[in-house]
Design a protein around this motif. Structure first.
Motif, PDB file in Angstrom:
ATOM      1  N   VAL A  51       0.867  -1.172   0.000  1.00 37.91           N
ATOM      2  CA  VAL A  51       0.000   0.000   0.000  1.00 37.91           C
ATOM      3  C   VAL A  51       0.899   1.216   0.000  1.00 37.91           C
ATOM      4  CG1 VAL A  51      -1.653   1.370   1.343  1.00 37.91           C
ATOM      5  CG2 VAL A  51      -1.939  -1.113   1.169  1.00 37.91           C
ATOM      6  N   VAL A  52       0.593   2.189  -0.847  1.00 34.48           N
ATOM      7  CA  VAL A  52       1.378   3.424  -0.929  1.00 34.48           C
ATOM      8  C   VAL A  52       0.521   4.586  -0.448  1.00 34.48           C
ATOM      9  CG1 VAL A  52       2.507   5.084  -2.469  1.00 34.48           C
ATOM     10  CG2 VAL A  52       2.841   2.630  -2.817  1.00 34.48           C
ATOM     11  N   VAL A  53       1.069   5.403   0.442  1.00 35.58           N
ATOM     12  CA  VAL A  53       0.377   6.612   0.868  1.00 35.58           C
ATOM     13  C   VAL A  53       1.223   7.816   0.489  1.00 35.58           C
ATOM     14  CG1 VAL A  53       1.361   6.440   3.221  1.00 35.58           C
ATOM     15  CG2 VAL A  53      -0.661   7.870   2.802  1.00 35.58           C
TER      16      VAL A  53
ATOM     17  N   CYS B 240       0.439  -6.482   4.409  1.00 33.25           N
ATOM     18  CA  CYS B 240       1.475  -6.089   3.447  1.00 33.25           C
ATOM     19  C   CYS B 240       2.247  -4.870   3.946  1.00 33.25           C
ATOM     20  CB  CYS B 240       0.857  -5.801   2.080  1.00 33.25           C
ATOM     21  SG  CYS B 240      -0.175  -4.317   2.016  1.00 33.25           S
ATOM     22  N   GLU B 241       3.219  -4.463   3.173  1.00 32.07           N
ATOM     23  CA  GLU B 241       4.071  -3.322   3.498  1.00 32.07           C
ATOM     24  C   GLU B 241       3.355  -2.019   3.190  1.00 32.07           C
ATOM     25  OE1 GLU B 241       8.535  -2.358   2.129  1.00 32.07           O
ATOM     26  OE2 GLU B 241       7.057  -2.102   0.531  1.00 32.07           O
ATOM     27  N   LEU B 242       3.672  -0.988   3.972  1.00 32.32           N
ATOM     28  CA  LEU B 242       3.234   0.367   3.661  1.00 32.32           C
ATOM     29  C   LEU B 242       4.437   1.172   3.198  1.00 32.32           C
ATOM     30  CD1 LEU B 242       1.105   2.649   3.663  1.00 32.32           C
ATOM     31  CD2 LEU B 242       1.852   3.185   5.987  1.00 32.32           C
ATOM     32  N   GLN B 243       4.298   1.791   2.054  1.00 32.36           N
ATOM     33  CA  GLN B 243       5.335   2.696   1.564  1.00 32.36           C
ATOM     34  C   GLN B 243       4.802   4.120   1.671  1.00 32.36           C
ATOM     35  OE1 GLN B 243       6.538   2.181  -2.519  1.00 32.36           O
ATOM     36  NE2 GLN B 243       8.253   3.600  -2.332  1.00 32.36           N
ATOM     37  N   ALA B 244       5.431   4.914   2.526  1.00 31.12           N
ATOM     38  CA  ALA B 244       5.047   6.307   2.701  1.00 31.12           C
ATOM     39  C   ALA B 244       5.939   7.171   1.819  1.00 31.12           C
ATOM     40  CB  ALA B 244       5.177   6.715   4.166  1.00 31.12           C
ATOM     41  N   VAL B 245       5.324   7.929   0.917  1.00 32.70           N
ATOM     42  CA  VAL B 245       6.074   8.673  -0.098  1.00 32.70           C
ATOM     43  C   VAL B 245       5.852  10.164   0.078  1.00 32.70           C
ATOM     44  CG1 VAL B 245       6.382   9.072  -2.567  1.00 32.70           C
ATOM     45  CG2 VAL B 245       5.885   6.766  -1.730  1.00 32.70           C
TER      46      VAL B 245
ATOM     47  N   VAL C  84       9.419  15.925   7.057  1.00 38.01           N
ATOM     48  CA  VAL C  84       7.956  15.887   7.082  1.00 38.01           C
ATOM     49  C   VAL C  84       7.468  14.454   7.232  1.00 38.01           C
ATOM     50  CG1 VAL C  84       5.855  16.299   5.747  1.00 38.01           C
ATOM     51  CG2 VAL C  84       7.678  18.016   5.766  1.00 38.01           C
ATOM     52  N   LEU C  85       8.088  13.529   6.515  1.00 32.46           N
ATOM     53  CA  LEU C  85       7.717  12.113   6.634  1.00 32.46           C
ATOM     54  C   LEU C  85       7.866  11.624   8.062  1.00 32.46           C
ATOM     55  CD1 LEU C  85       9.047  10.009   3.605  1.00 32.46           C
ATOM     56  CD2 LEU C  85       6.692  10.330   4.354  1.00 32.46           C
ATOM     57  N   ASP C  86       9.005  11.909   8.656  1.00 31.41           N
ATOM     58  CA  ASP C  86       9.251  11.463  10.030  1.00 31.41           C
ATOM     59  C   ASP C  86       8.219  12.047  10.996  1.00 31.41           C
ATOM     60  OD1 ASP C  86      11.410   9.981   9.225  1.00 31.41           O
ATOM     61  OD2 ASP C  86      12.882  11.553   9.681  1.00 31.41           O
TER      62      ASP C  86
ATOM     63  N   ARG D 197       8.042   1.581   4.930  1.00 30.36           N
ATOM     64  CA  ARG D 197       9.226   2.044   4.193  1.00 30.36           C
ATOM     65  C   ARG D 197       9.035   3.514   3.819  1.00 30.36           C
ATOM     66  NH1 ARG D 197      10.700   0.982  -1.477  1.00 30.36           N
ATOM     67  NH2 ARG D 197       8.988  -0.520  -1.529  1.00 30.36           N
ATOM     68  N   ARG D 198       9.972   4.345   4.249  1.00 24.06           N
ATOM     69  CA  ARG D 198       9.907   5.769   3.945  1.00 24.06           C
ATOM     70  C   ARG D 198      10.633   6.038   2.633  1.00 24.06           C
ATOM     71  NH1 ARG D 198       9.921   5.044   9.378  1.00 24.06           N
ATOM     72  NH2 ARG D 198       8.870   6.592  10.711  1.00 24.06           N
TER      73      ARG D 198
END
Length: 258
Positions: free
Chosen positions: A129-131, A155-160, A190-192, A208-209
């Motif tokens: 999943v991508v956010v 599943c994995e989350l990818q934060a973009v 900002v991600l953090d 995953r950042r």
């Protein structure tokens, strides 16, 4: 989605035939074709849902209303509102149907998921999943929705967080490189900030950042946040949300900021 989250599923078909038929005298005992079609759609959709998930509680109804108005009303109290993508012909990959676009642009009460893209993405074969993370004060709701979906899917989350370097630097070799690093570091910060609290609530989800200049990777679901402005009417989709709705190769969820 309902099966993964162990929620009841309400299948809605909006039709105005009851409104028009009810206002006119009947000269035949035969049921109107619109009524037959609406009831067939509801019955077949309910049967399909029960076959796919026998343990899910399914309630299928026909609502005598305009499709957009009916779906927005149904969103009250819903965990999510799911629609199809109904583009046609040569532009199918670029255009949403008018109902999907209007609902996505006006629903204020819950996330709206438009199911589109390639079959492998719809079936969840990318295992990701991508956010897309926007401004820190507006991204929290979308991030929490994405984490919940990633947890339910296992599943994995990818934060973009995307960034853009200056287009016309005065010194292409020095200014561009230093500015790019600054933009990248700012995006990472900002991600953090956005992820810190939300990730702690879902420790079992691998996150995953990603900080990048360009589009996100292939996914089973792309989650984007949006802010509905009070007192404004019409479609309220930002440029990123609007483009993703039309061009993404996977289902897209637009989550109103609360």
């Amino acid at each position: 989605m309902a099966a993964r989250l162990r929620l009841p599923l309400r299948v809605v078909h909006a039709s105005l035939w009851e409104h028009y038929e009810g206002s006119m005298p009947s000269f035949t005992s035969r049921r109107p074709a619109e009524e037959v079609a609406a009831q067939h759609i509801v019955a077949s959709s309910e049967q399909r849902a029960r076959q796919l998930s026998p343990d899910t509680q399914v309630n299928a109804v026909t609502v005598p209303d305009d499709a957009v108005d009916a779906l927005v009303e149904e969103s009250r109290g819903a965990a999510a509102l799911v629609t199809g993508s109904s583009g046609r012909g040569a532009v199918k990959g670029l255009l949403l149907g008018s109902v999907s676009l209007a609902v996505a642009g006006s629903c204020r009460l819950c996330p709206v998921v438009v199911v589109r893209g390639e079959e492998r993405n719809i079936k969840g074969m990318s295992n990701r999943v991508v956010v897309g993370v926007g401004e820190a004060d507006e991204a929290a709701t979308a991030v929490r929705f994405a984490l919940r979906e990633a947890e339910a899917r296992g599943c994995e989350l990818q934060a973009v967080r995307a960034w853009r370097a200056p287009q016309q630097p005065t010194d292409p070799l020095i200014v561009l490189d230093s500015a790019a690093r600054a933009y990248e570091e700012q995006a990472a910060a900002v991600l953090d900030e956005v992820l810190e609290e939300a990730v702690a609530e879902h420790p079992q989800v691998s996150v995953r950042r990603t900080v990048l200049e360009g589009p996100a990777a292939d996914a089973d679901l792309l989650v984007l946040g949006t802010t509905r402005r009070q007192g404004q009417f019409g479609l309220q989709l930002g440029r990123v949300s609007y483009t993703a709705r039309h061009r993404a190769a996977c289902p897209v969820a637009v989550v109103p900021h609360r």
